[in-house]
Design a protein around this motif. Structure first.
Motif, PDB file in Angstrom:
ATOM      1  N   THR A 296      45.367  44.029  38.688  1.00 22.24           N
ATOM      2  CA  THR A 296      44.799  42.675  38.705  1.00 22.24           C
ATOM      3  C   THR A 296      43.451  42.653  39.408  1.00 22.24           C
ATOM      4  OG1 THR A 296      47.030  41.720  38.763  1.00 22.24           O
ATOM      5  CG2 THR A 296      45.205  40.296  39.424  1.00 22.24           C
ATOM      6  N   THR A 297      43.333  43.365  40.524  1.00 27.13           N
ATOM      7  CA  THR A 297      42.082  43.382  41.279  1.00 27.13           C
ATOM      8  C   THR A 297      40.989  44.075  40.479  1.00 27.13           C
ATOM      9  OG1 THR A 297      43.327  43.439  43.354  1.00 27.13           O
ATOM     10  CG2 THR A 297      41.022  44.104  43.436  1.00 27.13           C
ATOM     11  N   LYS A 299      40.615  44.289  37.209  1.00 28.49           N
ATOM     12  CA  LYS A 299      40.136  43.406  36.155  1.00 28.49           C
ATOM     13  C   LYS A 299      39.228  42.314  36.718  1.00 28.49           C
ATOM     14  CE  LYS A 299      44.207  43.997  33.149  1.00 28.49           C
ATOM     15  NZ  LYS A 299      45.366  43.303  32.532  1.00 28.49           N
ATOM     16  N   ARG A 300      39.656  41.717  37.819  1.00 32.59           N
ATOM     17  CA  ARG A 300      38.874  40.637  38.425  1.00 32.59           C
ATOM     18  C   ARG A 300      37.532  41.164  38.936  1.00 32.59           C
ATOM     19  NH1 ARG A 300      41.912  36.589  40.866  1.00 32.59           N
ATOM     20  NH2 ARG A 300      39.899  35.795  41.604  1.00 32.59           N
ATOM     21  N   ILE A 331      38.352  39.189  46.769  1.00 37.04           N
ATOM     22  CA  ILE A 331      38.995  38.616  45.590  1.00 37.04           C
ATOM     23  C   ILE A 331      40.337  38.009  46.007  1.00 37.04           C
ATOM     24  CG2 ILE A 331      40.034  39.134  43.334  1.00 37.04           C
ATOM     25  CD1 ILE A 331      37.980  41.421  43.099  1.00 37.04           C
ATOM     26  N   GLY A 333      43.764  36.159  44.364  1.00 38.76           N
ATOM     27  CA  GLY A 333      44.499  35.906  43.127  1.00 38.76           C
ATOM     28  C   GLY A 333      45.932  35.510  43.422  1.00 38.76           C
ATOM     29  N   SER A 482      36.740  34.529  43.877  1.00 35.55           N
ATOM     30  CA  SER A 482      36.229  35.875  44.142  1.00 35.55           C
ATOM     31  C   SER A 482      34.742  35.765  44.424  1.00 35.55           C
ATOM     32  CB  SER A 482      36.486  36.816  42.952  1.00 35.55           C
ATOM     33  OG  SER A 482      35.891  36.295  41.769  1.00 35.55           O
TER      34      SER A 482
END
Length: 672
Positions: A296-297, A299-300, A331, A333, A482
């Motif tokens: 997830t990180t 991609k972000r 970031i 999420g 982010s």
């Protein structure tokens, strides 16, 4: 009754009593170098010689006014002590018979003062006669006739008392004069016993109020739908950001209480609240969690780098990577399932669960796979969670400053919760939200929380599931963010709700700072940010002005107002108490001295004073026609003493008095 015959100036040792005195008489002979005094007195029926002084019963009867006055003074003293004891530590506004405490004290003190001055004045008057009497069995003593005036002046107090004290007319008389002079300070010192201590006391004003809001329920469900008022969502987001952007060195204060007087207290009370916590996910042994976080990180982060480059170019800032080639990424999420970092009771009540990814060193701004892989090797993770809880509070308003302390916290479902409260974990919420069918899905579903400890009252704390999920949705949108920071912690690019900046300051340091905080400080500062945000949201939940929160009750406290209380300093009553005790002692000693001297109880009798001086002495000192000053001068030179003479009889005792000078000393004789 005694009859006395004196033959002065001759050798009278041969004098004898009458050879055949009458049966009712007895004779005795006393001789000295100047003459013989023959005393005759009637025999009593039991053939014993009668006491030449007054009997004890007669003596006490003649001192009865002074004894009663002294008893009256003691009663006044007792009344004063009872009055002050009852008034001690009570409000000064209380009235006694319509007058103030000081007025009553002054009145009783004056009565007590008069009471002890009566025995002193009459005692000094009696000592005046004793002063001129020669002690029994001792050589005759003569006093200046002016001493008579000194005693009379002393009876009135003031300067006369000072003259008697310094002129020393006997120990007992000086003792009495000292007590009388001390009466000048009685009222002043006694008033010092009453002081007024300003304290906070319960207000008696009917319009005084002390209220503080607390939430016992969180629901906007009206039985059919959620009934939100305009801008409820803005109020919630404002509360969140107020907590986030409060510096880590400061603390968001609890909801302010309403206190009309500026001084109020409340009993410990419970309320619904939001709690916030931080967990270090980097130390959690959960490979599956770490893999999800990394994906997830990554991609972000790629998306943030790409959009930042596009934004910089389109805005006319030139080549972004030429100006800044290294950054700090931050970031935030959502977590799609529990991490296990918090215990089960907290996890059941979580309404917002997020992760924050960051690096402790700067990374490249390149978005190629190798650069991103290098970045991901340096990323660390923290979990940020908000959950429902109940808290016990103690609130106090002191001089207008409201202070609320958290006493205890409980995060435990009491029963009835069969659904998650976190919108990211509930697969049913977004479908029903998009179609408007959440009433069919959740309806009036509620659950209760455990009551907090130490609360003075006992109420239920209820949360409506649908309302809680709606609030969780607003939190989730805020926690998506982010950003990239440059070397001095300036924002290079951002993408989201804006909360990441608050945590970036806590993790990396303030703006224009290049030093990284220690690991302990970073974790503590992030926890402070979460606590401030939780406290700010709790204030919104407790505040009765918004329909997001429906407090079922308002806690009412006690209103205090500055009030003067009577404070008794008992040591200042020592003066009056000592005066009355010493006066009693003086009166007893004076009565004893009168009895031992066998002098009539004359005291301040004006008639006795007029009759006391014999005619020869009056002729020697002259009359008042020459003026008082001349009269006093001659009185200083005229010595007199008190004599018992037989020409004036007293039916009560047979002991009578006469003042005369030695050159003209004589006694009217009665021959056989």
């Amino acid at each position: 009754m005694a009859n006395t015959i004196i033959f002065p100036g001759v050798d009278s040792s041969w004098l004898e009593c009458p050879s055949e005195p009458s049966r009712g008489h007895q004779c005795s002979k006393h001789g000295n170098n100047t003459g013989v005094r023959l005393e005759c007195y009637e025999k009593s029926s039991d053939e014993s010689e009668p006491d030449r002084g007054e009997s004890s019963s007669v003596l006490l009867r003649r001192w009865l006014p002074e004894i009663l006055a002294q008893l009256g003074g003691m009663l006044c003293l007792i009344a004063i002590f009872v009055l002050l004891w009852r008034a001690d530590n009570r409000p000064s506004e209380e009235m006694y018979l319509g007058v103030t405490l000081n007025t009553i004290l002054a009145f009783l003190t004056s009565l007590a003062k008069v009471a002890f001055l009566v025995p002193i004045a009459e005692g000094l008057a009696q000592l005046k006669w004793i002063w001129f009497l020669s002690p029994v069995g001792r050589p005759a003593k003569y006093r200046p006739l002016l001493d008579f005036q000194v005693f009379d002046d002393a009876m009135r107090g003031g300067i006369g008392g000072v003259r008697l004290l310094f002129g020393f007319k006997g120990i007992l008389a000086s003792f009495g004069a000292l007590i009388m002079l001390s009466g000048l300070f009685t009222s002043t010192l006694t008033q010092q016993a009453i002081t007024y201590d300003v304290r906070k006391a319960l207000s008696s004003q009917a319009n005084d109020t002390a209220t503080v809001d607390r939430a016992t329920a969180f629901s906007t469900y009206d039985g059919k739908m959620l009934a939100l008022t305009p801008y409820d969502t803005l109020r919630e987001q404002r509360a969140i950001f107020q907590g986030f952007f409060t510096p880590a060195t400061e603390r968001v204060m609890e909801l302010r209480a309403n206190c009309s007087s500026g001084d109020c207290t409340w009993p410990a009370y419970g309320s619904l609240a939001i709690c916030g916590g931080v967990a270090n996910l980097s130390t959690v042994k959960n490979p599956g969690l770490h893999d999800r976080l990394r994906k997830t990180t990554e991609k972000r982060l790629k998306l943030l780098l790409q959009t930042s480059n596009i934004t910089a170019g389109s805005a006319g800032y030139g080549n972004f990577y030429i100006a800044i080639d290294k950054v700090f990424p931050v970031i935030i999420g959502l977590l799609d399932e529990p991490t296990g970092a918090f215990n089960q009771s907290v996890t059941e009540l979580i309404v917002s669960d997020s992760f924050i990814a960051y690096t402790e060193e700067m990374v490249s701004t390149s978005s190629d796979d190798d650069a991103v892989a290098d970045m991901m090797a340096k990323v660390k993770y923290l979990e940020l969670a908000f959950w429902w809880c109940t808290k016990t509070y103690e609130t106090e308003v002191n001089q207008g400053q409201s202070v609320t302390r958290e006493v205890s916290t409980v995060s435990q479902v009491s029963g009835g919760l069969n659904n998650t409260l976190n919108v990211a974990w509930d697969p049913k919420f977004y479908p029903c939200y998009a179609t408007g069918q959440c009433n069919d899905t959740y309806g009036a579903t509620e659950f209760n929380l455990e009551k907090p400890a130490a609360a003075a009252d006992s109420v239920d704390f209820t949360i409506h599931v649908w309302t809680s999920l709606t609030a969780s949705m607003l939190l989730a949108s805020t926690m998506l963010d982010s950003l990239l920071l440059d070397r001095t912690r300036g924002v290079v690019a951002s993408n989201g709700g804006g909360s990441a900046k608050a945590f970036a300051f806590s993790l990396l340091g303030d703006f224009l700072t290049t030093e990284l905080p220690s690991a302990e400080k970073r974790l503590a500062d992030v926890q402070t940010v979460m606590s401030n945000a939780a406290r700010s949201m709790t204030n919104l939940v407790r505040d009765g002005t918004t329909r997001l929160a429906k407090p079922e009750s308002v806690v009412r406290g006690s209103v205090y107002a500055p009030q003067a209380f009577v404070k008794i300093r008992w040591e200042w009553m020592g003066m009056l108490t000592t005066q009355l005790v010493l006066t009693t002692l003086f009166l007893v000693l004076t009565v004893v001295a009168t009895y031992m001297s066998r002098v009539q109880v004359i005291k301040s009798s004006s008639l006795a004073t007029l009759c006391a001086l014999d005619e020869e002495t009056r002729r020697d000192i002259g009359g008042i026609g020459d003026g008082v000053d001349q009269l006093e001068k001659r009185a200083k030179k005229v010595p007199v003493r008190l004599e018992r003479r037989g020409d004036v009889e007293d039916s009560a005792s047979g002991a009578v008095v006469w003042l005369g000078i030695p050159e003209q000393e004589r006694l009217d004789s009665r021959t056989w």
